[in-house]
Motif scaffolding. Sequence first.
Motif, mmCIF file in Angstrom:
data_model
loop_
_atom_site.group_PDB
_atom_site.id
_atom_site.type_symbol
_atom_site.label_atom_id
_atom_site.label_comp_id
_atom_site.label_asym_id
_atom_site.label_seq_id
_atom_site.Cartn_x
_atom_site.Cartn_y
_atom_site.Cartn_z
ATOM 1 N N THR A 96 2.343 -1.592 1.835
ATOM 2 C CA THR A 96 2.646 -1.180 0.464
ATOM 3 C C THR A 96 2.292 -2.302 -0.508
ATOM 4 O O THR A 96 2.621 -3.465 -0.287
ATOM 5 C CB THR A 96 4.132 -0.815 0.299
ATOM 6 O OG1 THR A 96 4.950 -1.978 0.475
ATOM 7 C CG2 THR A 96 4.536 0.243 1.308
ATOM 8 N N TYR A 97 1.602 -1.917 -1.572
ATOM 9 C CA TYR A 97 1.195 -2.839 -2.622
ATOM 10 C C TYR A 97 1.460 -2.185 -3.983
ATOM 11 O O TYR A 97 1.914 -1.047 -4.067
ATOM 12 C CB TYR A 97 -0.311 -3.119 -2.552
ATOM 13 C CG TYR A 97 -0.812 -3.927 -1.393
ATOM 14 C CD1 TYR A 97 -0.474 -5.263 -1.247
ATOM 15 C CD2 TYR A 97 -1.678 -3.356 -0.452
ATOM 16 C CE1 TYR A 97 -0.985 -6.016 -0.188
ATOM 17 C CE2 TYR A 97 -2.186 -4.097 0.607
ATOM 18 C CZ TYR A 97 -1.834 -5.423 0.729
ATOM 19 O OH TYR A 97 -2.332 -6.165 1.769
ATOM 20 N N ALA A 98 1.125 -2.909 -5.023
ATOM 21 C CA ALA A 98 1.014 -2.352 -6.373
ATOM 22 C C ALA A 98 -0.253 -2.936 -6.973
ATOM 23 O O ALA A 98 -0.589 -4.098 -6.726
ATOM 24 C CB ALA A 98 2.217 -2.713 -7.229
ATOM 25 N N SER A 99 -0.991 -2.128 -7.726
ATOM 26 C CA SER A 99 -2.281 -2.578 -8.231
ATOM 27 C C SER A 99 -2.151 -3.759 -9.183
ATOM 28 O O SER A 99 -3.076 -4.545 -9.339
ATOM 29 C CB SER A 99 -3.011 -1.425 -8.930
ATOM 30 O OG SER A 99 -2.310 -1.010 -10.072
ATOM 31 N N TRP A 129 2.068 1.588 -5.291
ATOM 32 C CA TRP A 129 3.096 2.121 -6.185
ATOM 33 C C TRP A 129 2.487 2.241 -7.576
ATOM 34 O O TRP A 129 2.721 1.437 -8.450
ATOM 35 C CB TRP A 129 4.324 1.218 -6.185
ATOM 36 C CG TRP A 129 4.868 0.976 -4.802
ATOM 37 C CD1 TRP A 129 4.979 -0.218 -4.155
ATOM 38 C CD2 TRP A 129 5.377 1.965 -3.896
ATOM 39 N NE1 TRP A 129 5.521 -0.045 -2.909
ATOM 40 C CE2 TRP A 129 5.777 1.283 -2.720
ATOM 41 C CE3 TRP A 129 5.525 3.357 -3.971
ATOM 42 C CZ2 TRP A 129 6.316 1.951 -1.627
ATOM 43 C CZ3 TRP A 129 6.076 4.018 -2.862
ATOM 44 C CH2 TRP A 129 6.466 3.322 -1.725
ATOM 45 N N ASP A 130 1.687 3.252 -7.744
ATOM 46 C CA ASP A 130 0.874 3.333 -8.951
ATOM 47 C C ASP A 130 0.398 4.757 -9.177
ATOM 48 O O ASP A 130 0.623 5.645 -8.348
ATOM 49 C CB ASP A 130 -0.342 2.403 -8.803
ATOM 50 C CG ASP A 130 -0.703 1.720 -10.100
ATOM 51 O OD1 ASP A 130 -0.541 2.346 -11.163
ATOM 52 O OD2 ASP A 130 -1.154 0.575 -10.038
ATOM 53 N N LEU A 165 11.396 2.917 -0.059
ATOM 54 C CA LEU A 165 10.555 1.772 0.277
ATOM 55 C C LEU A 165 10.442 0.758 -0.850
ATOM 56 O O LEU A 165 10.752 -0.417 -0.677
ATOM 57 C CB LEU A 165 9.159 2.249 0.687
ATOM 58 C CG LEU A 165 9.088 3.203 1.884
ATOM 59 C CD1 LEU A 165 7.629 3.485 2.238
ATOM 60 C CD2 LEU A 165 9.820 2.636 3.087
ATOM 61 N N LYS A 166 10.011 1.193 -2.018
ATOM 62 C CA LYS A 166 9.752 0.256 -3.106
ATOM 63 C C LYS A 166 11.024 -0.393 -3.636
ATOM 64 O O LYS A 166 11.067 -1.604 -3.857
ATOM 65 C CB LYS A 166 9.024 0.966 -4.244
ATOM 66 C CG LYS A 166 8.737 0.064 -5.446
ATOM 67 C CD LYS A 166 8.088 0.842 -6.577
ATOM 68 C CE LYS A 166 7.884 -0.055 -7.798
ATOM 69 N NZ LYS A 166 7.319 0.691 -8.936
ATOM 70 N N LEU A 169 13.247 -2.663 0.020
ATOM 71 C CA LEU A 169 12.706 -3.852 0.675
ATOM 72 C C LEU A 169 11.646 -4.551 -0.162
ATOM 73 O O LEU A 169 11.179 -5.626 0.192
ATOM 74 C CB LEU A 169 12.127 -3.478 2.041
ATOM 75 C CG LEU A 169 13.118 -2.838 3.009
ATOM 76 C CD1 LEU A 169 12.463 -2.596 4.355
ATOM 77 C CD2 LEU A 169 14.366 -3.687 3.166
ATOM 78 N N GLY A 170 11.247 -3.935 -1.275
ATOM 79 C CA GLY A 170 10.295 -4.587 -2.172
ATOM 80 C C GLY A 170 8.853 -4.464 -1.708
ATOM 81 O O GLY A 170 8.522 -3.665 -0.843
ATOM 82 N N MET A 171 8.012 -5.284 -2.304
ATOM 83 C CA MET A 171 6.580 -5.248 -2.000
ATOM 84 C C MET A 171 5.992 -6.636 -2.258
ATOM 85 O O MET A 171 6.568 -7.416 -3.030
ATOM 86 C CB MET A 171 5.888 -4.203 -2.880
ATOM 87 C CG MET A 171 6.091 -4.464 -4.361
ATOM 88 S SD MET A 171 5.358 -3.192 -5.385
ATOM 89 C CE MET A 171 5.891 -3.797 -7.007
#
Length: 230
Positions: A96-99, A129-130, A165-166, A169-171
Amino acid sequence: MWRKLYLLLFFLFTTGNYAQDSIVYFSDAVKRNIKPYRSASAIAFENKDFTEGKRLFDSLVQHKLNGTLFDDFTIKGYHSKKVILHKINKPILLVTYASWCVRNKGDAPALNTLANKYGNNLQIVIVFWDKKKNLKKTANQFNSKIKICYANEAYQNDFKIVATLKHTLGMPTVYYIDENKNVVTINRIKNQNKIKISKDAAFAMSYSLFDDMINTTNTKLSLNTTTRKF
């Protein structure tokens, strides 16, 4: 004194694995344990005790999350309409990422190499997450063997996966899930870009993290040598 007592209670609360004959969903395990974890980790962070913070995370994962049944999330696919996790009949490496976050420069080439290396024996899924419109440049960094997905608070159907998820536990975070959709292990991805390192060194660090998770205890994958690339 109360802080030490709270941390002790949290440690006792998280000892012991789930019984092998019980089925506990990952989302339910998170709901049951996230509040005491957050409180204890907040104390560790306040005290700048990062070693204790890591221990708390590892304890949560090892004693309460590993062995749970990962939820059958349906995620929007960047190159397809949707990705249904429980329809993937092989182990999954879920990242899991965020742009808007700066990713380690070694992550994309390492994941591409692993997708080629393990061929048909593993599915790598990346969730951003976007919104889809923000992923064009980012998605093109990964090869066609990797499923690129996205989820966002703006989409009503994404509420559960975002919350589970987001917002817990974060990213960036990476999950290894076996072919039966049981959680094997979870790791956080450290930001290596704070250190000036070469592309080769960055690749080696990223590759090691992901490959070690894939080949954790009793989960050795056979290689598809016809697609192996280095």
